[in-house]
Motif scaffolding. Sequence first.
Motif, short mmCIF file in Angstrom:
data_model
loop_
_atom_site.label_atom_id
_atom_site.label_comp_id
_atom_site.label_asym_id
_atom_site.label_seq_id
_atom_site.Cartn_x
_atom_site.Cartn_y
_atom_site.Cartn_z
N ALA A 496 0.84 -1.21 0.00
CA ALA A 496 0.00 0.00 0.00
C ALA A 496 0.87 1.26 0.00
O ALA A 496 0.54 2.25 -0.67
CB ALA A 496 -0.93 -0.01 1.21
N LEU A 497 1.97 1.23 0.74
CA LEU A 497 2.87 2.39 0.75
C LEU A 497 3.52 2.60 -0.61
O LEU A 497 3.59 3.73 -1.12
CB LEU A 497 3.93 2.20 1.83
CG LEU A 497 3.47 2.23 3.28
CD1 LEU A 497 4.64 1.98 4.22
CD2 LEU A 497 2.82 3.57 3.60
N VAL A 498 4.01 1.52 -1.20
CA VAL A 498 4.68 1.64 -2.50
C VAL A 498 3.69 2.05 -3.58
O VAL A 498 4.00 2.88 -4.44
CB VAL A 498 5.39 0.32 -2.85
CG1 VAL A 498 6.00 0.39 -4.24
CG2 VAL A 498 6.45 -0.01 -1.82
N ALA A 687 -11.89 -4.97 -3.96
CA ALA A 687 -12.05 -4.05 -5.09
C ALA A 687 -12.72 -2.75 -4.66
O ALA A 687 -12.35 -1.66 -5.12
CB ALA A 687 -12.86 -4.74 -6.19
N GLY A 688 -13.71 -2.84 -3.77
CA GLY A 688 -14.35 -1.63 -3.28
C GLY A 688 -13.38 -0.76 -2.48
O GLY A 688 -13.41 0.48 -2.58
N ALA A 689 -12.51 -1.41 -1.69
CA ALA A 689 -11.52 -0.64 -0.93
C ALA A 689 -10.54 0.06 -1.87
O ALA A 689 -10.14 1.21 -1.61
CB ALA A 689 -10.77 -1.57 0.02
N ASN A 697 -9.40 11.90 -0.82
CA ASN A 697 -8.83 13.23 -0.99
C ASN A 697 -7.66 13.50 -0.06
O ASN A 697 -7.23 14.64 0.08
CB ASN A 697 -9.90 14.30 -0.80
CG ASN A 697 -10.56 14.21 0.57
OD1 ASN A 697 -10.24 13.31 1.37
ND2 ASN A 697 -11.49 15.11 0.84
N ASP A 698 -7.19 12.48 0.66
CA ASP A 698 -5.97 12.64 1.46
C ASP A 698 -5.24 11.31 1.46
O ASP A 698 -5.83 10.25 1.28
CB ASP A 698 -6.28 13.12 2.89
CG ASP A 698 -7.06 12.10 3.68
OD1 ASP A 698 -6.43 11.18 4.23
OD2 ASP A 698 -8.31 12.23 3.74
N PHE A 699 -3.93 11.38 1.69
CA PHE A 699 -3.10 10.19 1.50
C PHE A 699 -3.36 9.13 2.55
O PHE A 699 -3.16 7.95 2.30
CB PHE A 699 -1.63 10.60 1.50
CG PHE A 699 -1.06 10.89 2.85
CD1 PHE A 699 -0.40 9.90 3.57
CD2 PHE A 699 -1.19 12.16 3.42
CE1 PHE A 699 0.13 10.17 4.81
CE2 PHE A 699 -0.66 12.42 4.66
CZ PHE A 699 0.00 11.43 5.37
N ARG A 700 -3.83 9.48 3.74
CA ARG A 700 -4.04 8.47 4.77
C ARG A 700 -5.26 7.60 4.46
O ARG A 700 -5.22 6.38 4.64
CB ARG A 700 -4.20 9.14 6.13
CG ARG A 700 -2.90 9.81 6.60
CD ARG A 700 -3.03 10.35 7.99
NE ARG A 700 -1.77 10.96 8.44
CZ ARG A 700 -1.60 11.52 9.61
NH1 ARG A 700 -2.61 11.59 10.47
NH2 ARG A 700 -0.44 12.04 9.94
N ARG A 701 -6.32 8.21 4.01
CA ARG A 701 -7.48 7.41 3.59
C ARG A 701 -7.13 6.57 2.38
O ARG A 701 -7.58 5.43 2.25
CB ARG A 701 -8.67 8.31 3.31
CG ARG A 701 -9.29 8.95 4.55
CD ARG A 701 -10.61 9.65 4.19
NE ARG A 701 -11.20 10.27 5.35
CZ ARG A 701 -11.97 9.64 6.24
NH1 ARG A 701 -12.20 8.35 6.10
NH2 ARG A 701 -12.47 10.29 7.27
N ALA A 702 -6.33 7.12 1.50
CA ALA A 702 -5.91 6.36 0.33
C ALA A 702 -5.05 5.16 0.74
O ALA A 702 -5.21 4.04 0.22
CB ALA A 702 -5.14 7.26 -0.63
N TRP A 703 -4.14 5.39 1.71
CA TRP A 703 -3.33 4.26 2.19
C TRP A 703 -4.21 3.19 2.81
O TRP A 703 -3.99 1.98 2.59
CB TRP A 703 -2.32 4.77 3.23
CG TRP A 703 -1.81 3.67 4.11
CD1 TRP A 703 -0.83 2.78 3.81
CD2 TRP A 703 -2.31 3.31 5.41
NE1 TRP A 703 -0.66 1.89 4.85
CE2 TRP A 703 -1.56 2.19 5.84
CE3 TRP A 703 -3.30 3.82 6.24
CZ2 TRP A 703 -1.79 1.59 7.07
CZ3 TRP A 703 -3.52 3.22 7.47
CH2 TRP A 703 -2.77 2.13 7.86
#
Length: 786
Positions: A496-498, A687-689, A697-703
């Motif tokens: 997830a980080l990469v 897939a939903g995640a 809209n922010d990197f933490r939710r995206a991570w």
Amino acid sequence: MKHRRQRISFGAATASILLALLCAVQLLAVLRAPAAWLPREIDVRLQPGESIVLGRTELGAPRAAARQLTLRRDIAGSWWLRNLAPVQPIVLRRGDARARSSDVPLARGQQIQAGAVRFTVLAQDAGSVTLSNGGRTWHYDGATLLQDGALQQACLDAPLASRALALWNRVTPHALGLARPVSLGGLLYCGNRIASTTLEAGTASLARLQDGRIALSVRGDQPVLVSTAHGWEDAAGRDQPLAATDAFAVGRTIFTLTPNGDMLHMTPSGQVALSNAPQVQLPEAVRWQWQQRTPFTLPAPTPLAWAAALGVLLLGGLSVVPLLRGRAAGASIALPLLTALVAATATLLLVSQRSGGAPGVGISLFLAWATLWLTLRFQARIGLLPAVAVLLLGAGLLIQLEMGLGARDTAWLRHFQNSTALLGLGLPGALLLLHCVGRNNLSRPVTERVLLTLAGMALVGVLLQVCFGSETGVFDIQPFEFAKFALAALSAHCLALVAGGATHQQRNWRFWLRMAAPVLLFVFLLGVALVRVDDYSPLVLLLVWSSAMALAWCASRGRRAALVTAAVAICLLVAGGAALRSSGAFLGALGFYPERFQVWSAPTVHPHTGQQMLLGARAIAEGGWLGADNAFGLAALGGAAGDALAIPAIQDDFAPAFLLQRHGLAAGLALWTLQALFLVALVRIAAGAWGRALAANDFRRAWLGRFQCFALCGGAAFVAGHLLLSWGTNLAMFPIMGQPMSFLSAGGSHLLFFICPLLAFGMASTPFNEEIQSCRSMSNTKSWAR
């Protein structure tokens, strides 16, 4: 939207109806089970100078021999025991110490007559002995065997695990050496073997006891004599005083001893034989006190059980504190409290049945129902994942219940009771811990530290298994199951980080430690699988997982790469399966787990090791499409389990064979459908995640979205690997491999450390608008700061 709500309501109603039907079938099995009786206490009355021979019938011990032991009283009135069946040693418990009746601690000057060879103990200290047969001298310290001061050459047929263990003991200090028994008998002087031409290999051995002393242990029909002050004695048939003995065990049956003058009271526990009526033919000196097995009895829990249950209840109650601070509604507070209450009840039953008496099967069944219905209704809307999961769990509990009710001893029902207790503890506990994953009370750094801690715990557990356990686990736990979950979670975090561009961050030592942790864990598990485990099933699991993670990674980087990877993976899978079927004997000839492939290629040539495969195939053939009773198993509910229980490890590895024999291939097809739907549900949530991660809209939710996606893909891969191996083993598509079928088998560690966390994590990873109201009340709709 209206049609969508109707469709979801229909699915929820269908899941509820199917679960209710499963519960009704389970209850019917309990109610239809015939009455069963077992001895509560066995009393033996002997006068001084008298003796009596006891066996399987008199002891009520299914694993005992027909003439297992002799009880006698000497002239002074003391009680003595002698084992008459060396193949089945008797374990004596004296306080905290355990000793086998066949163990003889060696002393200086003692002689051993092993077949035609006589050994003399030249020297002995707290942790080593020196033996001589007149021409050669051996020194053994519990880990390494030296002949005339030098290591013996490795045996040609020694497996890789044995060679690696010998190398470890050579290069490490004595304090870090791993126990390695010495085998007496056979024709070869090699490795950890000492030859004795007329003694069958493995009949006798030298090993380190718990107190560090070296002892001779005999297990076999051939006698091995040891010298004593009174002459020569059979090492396996020596008289054992019972004056300081609290209990002894024959097989899996434990007898707690209470001397009372000329009477010895023996209270059996563990695996005790059952009778249809309270009557059995016994010698005049033996008397049984009977008790009937009832489904709704609950022995008084021990103080330890009450303390453990209270601790779990208090820990679960902590989840209500944020709700109270937020002044949430009463319904939002009741669900976490109910979940904690179920987990506490499961803890009470689990500790009770391990430290005292087991509850009735009805009590365990009620706990199972509470856990299943709680899981199904834990979220505001019933999704595909919990609906399919509770049906799979219910089907697995039904199979274990039928085995327990249909067996002729009490041990089989313990598998069902342990599974219900572990499920009642693990699943509600995991739901409380993970039901708000994705909310603002979690942070990436804290999650990262937790994952590294889990990985460290997994490494320690696997290392303990290597040092002190066997391929079945250590301390009644299989650390490999927990290590799989830790590997899937930690790898998902790194991916997830990469995937989010972490490679552009500063590459300091923390970054490389973070990225190397899953690789090190993977390599360590691979090494343990090669060295410690006697089959290659862990290798297949790791291969399936790594392939799935590679596929998920390629899919996250572009459709073309994903399609190419999928095509290559399918081709390799088909080619590998064809090669395995056609060249199994060739792989065995090359030394790749030769025993497994030889038995698989020609099971009739190996009547003992091939028994599991042959009996499994026979059971499946008896089932047909409608089951052995031609009524999908409904007519046989609660009845005898028949010859299927003779299949070795049927409660673990061959549970699908019992399902197909009892309920037929039609039930097997229904189970396959549910298993496929479970995998589909995990992939769908993943897939939903991923979609939510792209829209964040922010990197933490995206991570968090990417982490959920990769973790669920890894968990689904491991479950798919278990299903593949289990079905392949039961249907003779693969050689026999010791992996439980997820949800169906009685694998306690697999259920507690893998299935429960995976299911709870999958439910917690559902979209926000499908989560329970308590999670909404705890959530903060504001985005995290960058």
